[in-house]
Motif scaffolding. Structure first.
Motif, short mmCIF file in Angstrom:
data_model
loop_
_atom_site.label_atom_id
_atom_site.label_comp_id
_atom_site.label_asym_id
_atom_site.label_seq_id
_atom_site.Cartn_x
_atom_site.Cartn_y
_atom_site.Cartn_z
N LYS A 47 0.85 -1.18 0.00
CA LYS A 47 0.00 0.00 0.00
C LYS A 47 0.89 1.24 0.00
O LYS A 47 1.49 1.58 1.01
CB LYS A 47 -0.88 -0.01 1.23
N ALA A 50 1.08 8.34 0.14
CA ALA A 50 0.54 9.39 -0.71
C ALA A 50 1.61 10.00 -1.61
O ALA A 50 1.34 10.39 -2.74
CB ALA A 50 -0.11 10.47 0.17
N GLU A 51 2.81 10.06 -1.09
CA GLU A 51 3.90 10.63 -1.90
C GLU A 51 4.17 9.77 -3.13
O GLU A 51 4.38 10.29 -4.23
CB GLU A 51 5.18 10.73 -1.07
N TYR A 68 -5.74 9.25 -4.99
CA TYR A 68 -6.10 9.30 -3.57
C TYR A 68 -7.50 8.75 -3.37
O TYR A 68 -7.76 8.01 -2.40
CB TYR A 68 -6.05 10.74 -3.04
N GLY A 72 -8.62 5.49 -1.23
CA GLY A 72 -9.49 5.65 -0.07
C GLY A 72 -9.01 6.70 0.91
O GLY A 72 -9.49 6.77 2.03
N ILE A 73 -8.08 7.55 0.51
CA ILE A 73 -7.61 8.57 1.44
C ILE A 73 -8.23 9.92 1.15
O ILE A 73 -7.97 10.90 1.84
CB ILE A 73 -6.08 8.68 1.47
N GLU B 51 -3.72 7.93 6.32
CA GLU B 51 -4.75 7.32 7.17
C GLU B 51 -4.72 7.90 8.58
O GLU B 51 -5.76 8.18 9.18
CB GLU B 51 -4.55 5.80 7.24
N GLN B 54 -6.10 11.28 8.54
CA GLN B 54 -7.56 11.22 8.45
C GLN B 54 -8.16 11.03 9.84
O GLN B 54 -9.14 11.68 10.20
CB GLN B 54 -7.92 10.02 7.55
N TYR B 68 -4.03 17.25 4.84
CA TYR B 68 -3.28 16.82 3.67
C TYR B 68 -2.54 18.00 3.04
O TYR B 68 -1.38 17.87 2.62
CB TYR B 68 -4.21 16.22 2.60
N ILE B 73 0.57 16.79 0.70
CA ILE B 73 0.15 15.74 -0.23
C ILE B 73 -1.07 16.14 -1.04
O ILE B 73 -1.56 15.39 -1.87
CB ILE B 73 -0.11 14.40 0.50
#
Lengths: 128, 128
Positions: A47, A50-51, A68, A72-73, B51, B54, B68, B73
């Motif tokens: 997984k 984000a980067e 994203y 799911g973020i 995550e 979040q 974010y 990001i």
DNA sequence: GCAGCGTGCTTGCAATTGCAAGCAGCGCTG
DNA sequence: CAGCGCTGCTTGCAATTGCAAGCACGCTGC
């Protein structure tokens, strides 16, 4: 972790990569990630952060936000009516009075559409 | 990693936590992360995943996107005027005529503000 | 047939992330 | 004073992330 999301994310990336007619190594190099890792991502074994998603998106010339959402973020904006309200309120170019006025006009339109049925969106293809 | 971003992110989270009058442990528990880790995040020693961001955002009752952006990001939408135009055009609840009407009102407000100077944004904190 | 090249994948490892156990300090109470 | 509760932080460790080295396979040209 959230392998459900990662599964669809990987499929999506592989699909976009194939659409772009890149080999795995080509995309990995363009994105600045290792090709084994990209392979693992596509198969849902890892997984990515984000980067990494940002790097892949850039190499694929798609928005990072798209990935994203797949990962799911980030949530797709689906709350109907809310998005435009938020956009109106967030606009820095107009003041509060003007925002309220726009919201009032928008509300009036929504009411009009509720009373006359679904919005007959005569949105022509000429908009493109 | 990108400790510059993490530095401001941590400061931002601490500030929001204090605004909410939560102790570090209270926020950590509400967010479902360990309190040492939250401490490290606030001091910029660790770079949390999206995550975790979040979870923290949810506990702080702010949007994940805010964090974010702080973490670097996600980019802030800065295209002035364009975002609202796009949002108006994309809204599925109103028809084309109504969209054009909203755009016309918006344009009129922008013009009004250009002629009378910067928007005196009397946006009160009552929005919270 | 073989060598070379391109493809995607395997594997072991270093660095990072996130946590559990616990420490140090402070203020309050009996 | 000791004990308690709260605060934020330290530290060692397991799991995860991302990479380098290299394998297996298919195709092409000699």
């Amino acid at each position: 972790m959230a392998s459900l999301n990662v599964g669809s994310l990987g499929e999506y990336i592989r699909e976009q990569r194939r659409n772009a007619q890149f080999s795995l190594r080509q995309l990995a190099e363009a994105a600045g990630v290792s090709n084994p890792y990209l392979s693992q991502i596509e198969r849902g074994l890892r997984k990515p952060s984000a980067e990494i998603l940002q790097q892949i998106a850039k190499a694929l010339r798609i928005s990072a936000e798209t990935l994203y959402v797949q990962a799911g973020i980030l949530e797709e904006r689906r709350e109907e009516g809310l998005e435009l309200r938020v956009a109106i309120l967030a606009d820095p170019l107009i003041n509060e009075r003007q925002k309220q006025a726009l919201l009032a006009v928008y509300d009036a339109f929504l009411k009009e559409n509720r009373e006359s049925g679904p919005a007959p969106d005569a949105s022509p293809a000429a908009e493109d």
